[in-house]
Scaffold this motif. Structure first.
Motif, short mmCIF file in Angstrom:
data_model
loop_
_atom_site.label_atom_id
_atom_site.label_comp_id
_atom_site.label_asym_id
_atom_site.label_seq_id
_atom_site.Cartn_x
_atom_site.Cartn_y
_atom_site.Cartn_z
N GLU A 1 0.83 -1.21 0.00
CA GLU A 1 0.00 0.00 0.00
C GLU A 1 0.86 1.26 0.00
O GLU A 1 2.04 1.24 0.34
CB GLU A 1 -0.96 0.03 1.19
CG GLU A 1 -0.38 0.54 2.48
CD GLU A 1 -1.44 0.91 3.52
OE1 GLU A 1 -2.54 1.35 3.15
OE2 GLU A 1 -1.15 0.76 4.73
N ARG B 1 3.53 5.44 -8.14
CA ARG B 1 2.40 4.57 -8.49
C ARG B 1 2.89 3.27 -9.12
O ARG B 1 2.40 2.19 -8.79
CB ARG B 1 1.47 5.29 -9.46
CG ARG B 1 0.61 6.39 -8.85
CD ARG B 1 -0.50 6.76 -9.82
NE ARG B 1 -1.23 7.93 -9.37
CZ ARG B 1 -1.07 9.16 -9.85
NH1 ARG B 1 -0.16 9.38 -10.80
NH2 ARG B 1 -1.78 10.16 -9.39
N SER B 2 3.82 3.38 -10.05
CA SER B 2 4.34 2.20 -10.73
C SER B 2 5.00 1.25 -9.74
O SER B 2 4.82 0.02 -9.81
CB SER B 2 5.34 2.62 -11.81
OG SER B 2 5.93 1.50 -12.44
N GLU C 1 2.25 -0.45 -7.72
CA GLU C 1 1.54 -1.42 -8.56
C GLU C 1 2.35 -2.71 -8.72
O GLU C 1 1.80 -3.78 -8.92
CB GLU C 1 1.22 -0.82 -9.92
CG GLU C 1 0.13 0.24 -9.86
CD GLU C 1 0.00 1.03 -11.14
OE1 GLU C 1 0.80 0.77 -12.09
OE2 GLU C 1 -0.89 1.90 -11.22
N GLY C 2 3.68 -2.60 -8.60
CA GLY C 2 4.55 -3.76 -8.68
C GLY C 2 4.70 -4.49 -7.34
O GLY C 2 5.50 -5.43 -7.25
N SER D 1 -3.74 5.09 -0.73
CA SER D 1 -4.99 4.39 -0.48
C SER D 1 -5.50 4.70 0.92
O SER D 1 -6.71 4.66 1.17
CB SER D 1 -4.80 2.87 -0.64
OG SER D 1 -3.70 2.42 0.15
#
Length: 235
Positions: free
Chosen positions: A30, A171-172, A175-176, A195
């Motif tokens: 997160e 963000r990338s 996301e990983g 989040s």
């Protein structure tokens, strides 16, 4: 799964209580934003997560271990609120120096390209602007391909374009599967990236939740209004 946690942490500096029985957990994968007014204790919290300071009371856990151990430190990345670089070293040399502390680090060229520093690779850091130095500081936090990152005001002093480029990288990374705790004075940044948002005031966590949850709790329509209402507390 919890990636990092402060367990009832209290930290004092003389007669000043910087953190007062703070309990905060960051879940694996997160992005959690820690926001609050100046002097709320945000940087102190980050320094304890990084093992740079010890809590007076309570305990800290990062990636299942003590952040002061070499194994844990090798698995985390950090951007401090203030960074200093040897002024005669070149940008690429600074990146190579930091990379040398990790096994399997990200390539120098890749890091420079991702943070808009490729054209500055041979420039001495003493000749960088404030924004360029900040981009370099953030790039270094990615050098070791960390499992968790602690970013203290990562976009301070950046223009809008550079700030949004950093947002894209954060963000990338998340996301990983990466974990991020960041502090910020930009509520737009917290809302765009996190989040969950933790509001810190007077050394205490006063609320934790999504932007919508915090606004609902304060019975307002925006994160900015929720921030003002919740840190002020009951009339």
């Amino acid at each position: 799964m919890t990636a990092a946690a402060l367990h009832d942490v209290t930290k004092r500096f003389g007669g000043t209580v910087a953190l007062d029985a703070v309990r905060l957990e960051v879940a694996a994968g997160e992005v959690l934003a820690l926001v609050g007014p100046n002097g709320a204790g945000k940087t102190t919290a980050v320094s304890i997560f990084l093992g740079l300071r010890r809590p007076d009371i309570g305990s800290v856990e990062v990636l299942g271990g003590d952040p002061r151990t070499a194994a844990t430190r090798a698995a985390i990345g950090a951007t401090p609120q203030e960074s200093g670089f040897p002024p005669t070293l070149r940008v690429a040399e600074i990146v190579d120096l930091v990379r040398a502390h990790f096994r399997g680090p990200a390539p120098t060229g890749e890091l420079l390209e991702r943070f808009g520093l490729a054209g500055l690779a041979r420039r001495q850091t003493g000749g960088l602007s404030g924004g360029e130095r900040r981009r370099l500081a953030v790039a270094l936090s990615f050098a070791g391909r960390p499992r968790a990152m602690f970013l203290d005001e990562p976009t301070a002093g950046l223009d809008v374009e550079s700030r949004r480029a950093v947002w894209t990288e954060v963000r990338s990374y998340a996301e990983g599967g990466g974990t991020v705790l960041l502090t910020t004075h930009h509520l737009e940044e917290a809302e765009a990236l996190a989040s969950r948002i933790a509001l810190l005031a007077r050394g205490r966590i006063v609320a934790v939740g999504s932007a919508a949850e915090l606004a609902g709790r304060a019975r307002v329509h925006s994160l900015e209004d929720a921030f003002l209402a919740l840190i002020r507390g009951p009339e």
